[in-house]
Design a protein around this motif. Structure first.
Motif: not given
Length: 207
Positions: A87-94, A111-128
């Motif tokens: 599991s990963s934020p990007q796969i979950f977004a997919g 349109r993926p805006l890319g991987a990022t972090t929110f504090g110490r937690f991994e995240g991923f942002v996209a527009v669908i």
């Protein structure tokens, strides 16, 4: 610039600032953590449900309903999902994007805006988005800013969706999505402190 033009510009800027909705800090205990973000004050929660390991809360513009809305901010939680192999934020977004695409296989865009972090937690942002969806009261377009976060044990999403008239293609490249990401910030996850209740000062102070 003439004095009259400058005065008019200042009045327009002042009016726009006065009309822009302020944001409220929203902190919610969802499964193992507190989910924190800023939500414009002209949104109101209209639906909340927990079923098994899935949590969802929807907020729409004041005066709109869960069935008829133009903008919706949705928060979800998936309990224990970090324990799933691979599991990963990007796969979950997919996965979420795939479900979105199923509603409009011929008019989907992302349109993926890319991987990022929110504090110490991994995240991923996209527009669908979909330029044409037949479900709902009328055929419409629907585009969403999608934010996924990988918590300590659970996965979370924050989605800001907008509906409009059907179009040739969804506005996934519009600059307003980056602006809305800023509007939702700061976004973060905090531990749930035993005995602490809203407004969860430990989370407020941490951010």
């Amino acid at each position: 610039m003439t004095v009259a033009a400058l005065t008019a510009s200042l009045l327009l800027a002042t009016t726009a600032q006065a009309q822009a909705p302020q944001s409220l800090r929203v902190i919610s205990p969802i499964f193992g953590q507190l989910v924190s973000f800023a939500m414009p004050s002209n949104f109101a929660a209209v639906f909340e449900n927990t079923k098994g390991g899935h949590y969802i809360r929807e907020a729409v513009l004041q005066g709109e309903t869960p069935d008829r809305w133009t903008q919706m901010i949705t928060v979800t939680g998936e309990k224990g999902m970090t324990l799933m192999p691979g599991s990963s934020p990007q796969i979950f977004a997919g996965t979420i994007a795939g479900g979105f695409k199923a509603a409009c296989p011929d008019s989907f865009a992302a349109r993926p805006l890319g991987a990022t972090t929110f504090g110490r937690f991994e995240g991923f942002v996209a527009v669908i988005g979909c330029s044409r969806i037949d479900s709902g009261p009328t055929r419409h377009s629907e585009t969403a800013l999608l934010i996924t976060l990988k918590g300590a044990t659970d996965y979370y999403t924050i989605q800001w969706a907008e509906r409009g008239p059907e179009s040739d293609e969804p506005p996934v490249n519009d600059e307003r999505w980056e602006a809305r990401l800023r509007d939702l910030s700061p976004i973060g996850l905090c531990p749930i402190v035993a005995g602490e209740a809203a407004p969860y000062p430990s989370c407020v102070n941490k951010s």
